[in-house]
Scaffold this motif. Structure first.
Motif, PDB file in Angstrom:
ATOM      1  N   LEU A  84     -29.086   1.862  -2.434  1.00 26.35           N
ATOM      2  CA  LEU A  84     -29.035   0.598  -1.693  1.00 26.35           C
ATOM      3  C   LEU A  84     -29.570   0.804  -0.275  1.00 26.35           C
ATOM      4  N   GLY A  85     -30.374  -0.152   0.165  1.00 24.62           N
ATOM      5  CA  GLY A  85     -30.798  -0.172   1.569  1.00 24.62           C
ATOM      6  C   GLY A  85     -30.073  -1.319   2.247  1.00 24.62           C
ATOM      7  N   TRP A  86     -29.345  -1.013   3.331  1.00 22.55           N
ATOM      8  CA  TRP A  86     -28.500  -2.022   3.981  1.00 22.55           C
ATOM      9  C   TRP A  86     -29.313  -3.010   4.826  1.00 22.55           C
ATOM     10  N   GLU A 145     -34.650   4.128   6.989  1.00 22.37           N
ATOM     11  CA  GLU A 145     -33.861   4.014   5.757  1.00 22.37           C
ATOM     12  C   GLU A 145     -34.778   3.893   4.537  1.00 22.37           C
TER      13      GLU A 145
END
Lengths: 239, 306
Positions: A84-86, A145
């Motif tokens: 997951l990338g926030w 990220e």
């Protein structure tokens, strides 16, 4: 072929149903978009698939490559290739960009770390030894990220608002990163309410009030962005 | 482990052979080696329990290479008392890296009592890095009284992140004159039943004096930490900041008491303190890349203390 499947997935937080009987099949090596208004449950859906703390007590099930992952920890899910990338990436005092990216791919060489930074438009000489802290802007952290996700080579990646905090010039690099993920063989899910981001996907799901109210080709969901939201029982419950 | 091994731990073999790099090596109460560069004077006097060290930097002397001080104890049980008297002349510059190595410590007490005077327009940088054994019966008492002259800069960094802390009691008091800058950073990682106490006082007595006291502490198991950081600003345009961050795990206990005292209407001092477990988003980001919780915590703490 389906890589990740949500079956009658519901999540209740503080007595409120945030996800309501969601059924979605994400196709392997495709780019999907999950769209919907603020508070529709889009980010919650991503957190639930990732298995973050507070998002684990679900009804229904989540299948990855045919097996239930409902009872797996975040780490176990990540080791299967889910990540997951926030929307707003975390800041780490003292932790260098190099070390952060290497945490995603332990066998990586320094040259490969640098290469992942170049792919997202960052100069490795400037960023490798910098700390991933408040001295970096939100957009820079977002790109770092994405570099770490590219380095990880996940099978299934969810990017929450990938354009958030990104300037126009950098947005192309983010889009290139998404393209690279797909070329690497990743299934990509873009959580967004941006038409530009949605257009990078092949299929989309419209979520409203925790329910999937429409799904299909991008062209089918474009009217949503023209203020022609499809009729639904719209309960805008904040995440 | 003998002295040669001890020096290899800190790559001392490199700086000991470089004639352009000043150094002083002390094992318990014996001076083992010394090298000086022009403008730097180091006098030593061996005592029963340690060594008196006088360091003088002449006016207008800017020492290019870091000066290495190595205070080691290769015995298992001993007391080492180092009395330091540092005098940095006008418009001078010196950077000291002090290695404190107690690799076999079973019952060791290391006491450092320093008086430091930095004259006008000078820069004094002091890094103190400790390497301890994994046995906890070690006590470290660094104490310093520092006077920072006009337009001078005092920067110090204390690091104890390798091996057991044992008992650490830091006591520093620094006074900054007009246009001076004070920067103090402490990085300590405590485990088992380690006890950490840090007391730092910065007195900003001169106009436009600046001071930052920064602490980064991690405690786990049954370790405890208490940080008392004080900045007192008594002059116009003095600026100070106290910044304390402590991460606790297991049964660790942390306490931070920042005190800011302002005695002039044109002075300004701020503080921030954060104590708690590792931030959830930081943790989950690393876990979402495949690290387990323990590995993720290690990466975060290592970064914080780096």
């Amino acid at each position: 072929m389906t890589i990740l499947s949500l079956k009658n997935l519901s999540l209740t937080l503080n007595g409120k149903k945030i996800l309501d009987n969601i059924n979605i099949d994400f196709w392997e090596k495709h780019v999907h978009a999950v769209v919907g208004p603020n508070g529709a449950g889009k980010s919650t859906l991503a957190y639930t698939i990732m298995g973050l703390e507070g998002y684990r007590k679900v009804e229904g099930d989540i299948f990855f490559e045919g097996k239930s992952i409902k009872n797996l920890s975040v780490t176990e899910r990540a080791k299967k290739g889910i990540t997951l990338g926030w929307q707003e990436p975390a800041r780490y005092e003292g932790l260098t960009v190099e070390k952060f990216i290497l945490s995603s791919a332990k066998k990586m060489s320094l040259d490969e770390v640098k290469d992942s930074l170049i792919k997202v438009g960052l100069d490795p000489d400037e960023y490798t030894k910098r700390a991933l802290d408040k001295t970096l802007s939100g957009g820079e952290r977002k790109k770092i990220e994405l570099a770490s996700i590219l380095a990880m080579r996940p099978k299934f990646v969810m990017l929450d608002e990938p354009d958030s905090g990104i300037d126009v010039a950098s947005l192309e690099k983010i889009f290139e990163g998404i393209k690279l993920l797909r070329e690497q063989g990743s299934t990509v899910v873009l959580i967004t309410h941006s038409i530009a981001v949605m257009k990078k996907a092949e299929h989309a799901f419209l979520i409203c009030g925790g329910k999937v109210v429409e799904k299909g080709r991008i062209s089918k969901l474009l009217p949503y962005f023209e203020n022609k939201c499809l009729p639904c029982d719209h309960k805008n419950i904040p995440d | 482990m003998e002295v040669d091994d001890l020096l290899k731990l800190i790559r001392g073999d490199l700086f000991l052979q470089d004639k352009k790099t000043a150094h002083l090596t002390i094992n318990l109460n014996k001076v083992l080696s010394k090298n000086l560069v022009p403008g730097l004077h180091v006098d030593t006097k061996e005592n029963k329990d340690g060594v008196d060290v006088k360091i003088k930097v002449d006016d207008n002397i800017r020492i290019k290479n870091k000066v290495h001080l190595c205070f080691g104890i290769t015995k298992e049980k001993a007391i080492q008392k180092i009395n330091m008297d540092v005098d940095v002349g006008k418009n001078a510059k010196i950077s000291i890296l002090s290695h404190c190595i107690f690799p076999k410590a079973v019952n060791i007490k290391h006491i450092m009592d320093a008086k430091i005077k930095i004259d006008e327009g000078s820069i004094y940088t002091y890094e103190e890095k400790h390497i301890h054994s994994m046995d906890g019966n070690i006590e470290v008492y660094p104490k310093a009284f520092v006077e920072v002259g006009k337009k001078s800069r005092f920067k110090t960094e204390f690091e104890l992140i390798k091996g057991r802390v044992g008992k650490l009691d830091i006591d520093y008091e620094i006074t900054g004159e007009k246009n001076s800058v004070i920067e103090m950073t402490s990085k300590v990682s405590g485990k088992s039943d380690d006890i950490i106490k840090i007391k730092e006082v910065g007195n900003l007595v001169g106009e436009n004096a600046k001071g930052v006291l920064k602490s980064r502490i991690a405690v786990r198991d049954n370790a405890s930490a208490e940080v008392y950081n004080t900045i007192v600003a008594t002059a116009p345009y003095a600026r100070g900041h106290v910044d304390c961050k402590e991460i606790i795990q297991d049964n660790g206990v942390a306490r931070a008491i920042p005190i800011v005292e302002v005695k002039h209407p044109k002075a300004h001092v701020t503080h921030e303190a954060a104590i708690g477990s590792v931030d959830t988003k930081q943790l989950e980001t690393l876990m979402a890349r495949g690290l387990n919780e323990e590995e993720a915590v290690e990466v975060i703490i290592e970064g914080l203390l780096s």
